[in-house]
Design a protein around this motif. Structure first.
Motif, PDB file in Angstrom:
ATOM      1  N   LYS A  98       2.079   2.024  -3.462  1.00  0.00           N
ATOM      2  CA  LYS A  98       1.044   2.532  -4.357  1.00  0.00           C
ATOM      3  C   LYS A  98       0.723   4.010  -4.122  1.00  0.00           C
ATOM      4  N   ARG A  99       1.189   4.546  -2.990  1.00  0.00           N
ATOM      5  CA  ARG A  99       0.834   5.919  -2.632  1.00  0.00           C
ATOM      6  C   ARG A  99       2.018   6.887  -2.731  1.00  0.00           C
ATOM      7  N   GLU A 114       1.657  10.606  -3.373  1.00  0.00           N
ATOM      8  CA  GLU A 114       1.213  11.503  -2.306  1.00  0.00           C
ATOM      9  C   GLU A 114       2.445  12.056  -1.598  1.00  0.00           C
ATOM     10  N   GLU A 143       0.836  -1.203   0.000  1.00  0.00           N
ATOM     11  CA  GLU A 143       0.000   0.000   0.000  1.00  0.00           C
ATOM     12  C   GLU A 143       0.869   1.251   0.000  1.00  0.00           C
TER      13      GLU A 143
END
Length: 355
Positions: free
Chosen positions: A237-238, A241, A234
């Motif tokens: 995937k970020r 940001e 996770e």
């Protein structure tokens, strides 16, 4: 010949079983499960009927059979005070496993950490404990085997630095002439890990007032980005940001500094080897590979494991077990001088300790 290697990881305990050098058992147990029901993993190990088992060794001890372990040895394998033990599943699981294996009179051996090896000069050990736990040492041994086989060279020709990016901790190791000559463990690593904060500024430790073991499992990239520990997939995937991008840059900055330090020690490294849970994530691995190739002008390769799903440390431990039992990896184990390991993880600390 059948051997077992165990890796007590922050997130999972992995088990590799080798038969005549080939993987025949490949298991993984969440650390919480091992802490609650250690009999599950012990039974799986027992059922394999191994000739020798390399047990979960933590920070490591000079090569010892389970019957030789003292209470002091067991403390030094975890370095956690009894009142804090219940807060950390991996450490609970490790101690419970040892208890149960001892009760069953299993043929278990415990292996050294990097600091116990005679191939690491003493002057590199002063005021250090975490130069690489026993599992990181085992990964480095797997790296020695990997490079020798992949490049078709003798063990004394092997030369590399290794970066292990685990779920809990990072590690950088230095190998020269096929021997481990230095290591930078997770709690002295010059940058944040995924869970762990990396090297703890002495002034921060002073202002915290009371540093506990659980603090060594906090403050890393996931905490910086999200305030909690997320699955690495996770996190990856970020990266678009900003908090996640900055946290990943902090990790990479630490990688660069650690690898530069170990390259200075080795001097003539043939390549940089990558290993660890986060390195299995393609996007992260490619980013690190590109960074290192640009900065260091050396080949960067992923550690080629034995066939199997269990973590590299379990595979390295199994190789060590095979070598100790006189199997296919006997020459390798003799070369890295594991049998000559000595001392305590606390021998080189020149500051007052409350232990």
């Amino acid at each position: 010949m059948r051997v077992i290697g165990v890796d007590p990881g922050t997130r999972s305990f992995d088990v590799i079983g080798l038969e005549n050098g080939k993987i025949k058992l490949d298991l993984s147990f969440p650390s919480e499960v091992v802490a609650e029901e250690p009999s599950k993993i012990v039974k799986a190990i027992e059922d394999f009927n191994a000739d020798i088992i390399i047990g979960p060794s933590g920070y490591g001890v000079p090569l010892k059979h389970i019957k030789e372990l003292t209470e002091r040895d067991r403390f030094e394998m975890t370095l956690v005070r009894e009142e804090e033990m219940k807060e950390i599943p991996v450490l609970i699981g490790l101690q419970k496993m040892i208890d149960e294996m001892a009760e069953k009179n299993m043929n278990v051996w415990f292996i050294p950490g990097v600091i116990h090896l005679p191939t690491v000069p003493e002057w590199r050990k002063y005021n250090k404990i975490d130069m690489g736990t026993a599992d990181k040492m085992a990964i480095t041994v797997l790296g020695i085997y990997d490079q020798a086989k992949r490049l078709g060279i003798e063990y004394d020709e092997v030369s590399f630095v290794l970066l292990e990016v685990g779920f809990g901790y990072n590690y950088a190791g230095a190998v020269k002439n096929g021997k481990i000559v230095d290591g930078i463990g997770g709690t002295i690593f010059p940058g944040v890990g995924y869970v762990n904060s990396g090297a703890l500024d002495g002034e921060v430790a002073y202002l915290m007032g009371n540093v506990k073991k659980q603090h060594l499992f906090w403050g890393g990239a996931s905490v910086i980005a999200a305030g909690e520990i997320l699955p690495p997939e996770e996190f990856a995937k970020r990266l678009d940001e900003e908090p996640f991008a900055k946290a990943w840059e902090a990790m990479k900055d630490g990688f660069l500094k650690a690898i530069a330090s170990e390259l200075a020690v080795v001097g003539d490294a043939k390549e940089i080897i990558l290993s660890g849970r986060l390195i299995r994530i393609e996007e992260l691995r490619k980013d690190v590979k590109d960074l290192f190739e640009d900065k260091f002008d050396l080949p960067v390769v992923k550690l080629r494991e034995l066939e199997g799903k269990a973590k590299e440390a379990a595979q390295g431990s199994a190789i060590i077990g095979d070598g100790l039992a006189g199997g296919e990896f006997k020459e390798l184990v003799e070369h890295v001088e594991i049998k000559k390991s000595y001392g305590s993880v606390l021998d080189y600390v020149k500051l007052p300790l409350n232990v």
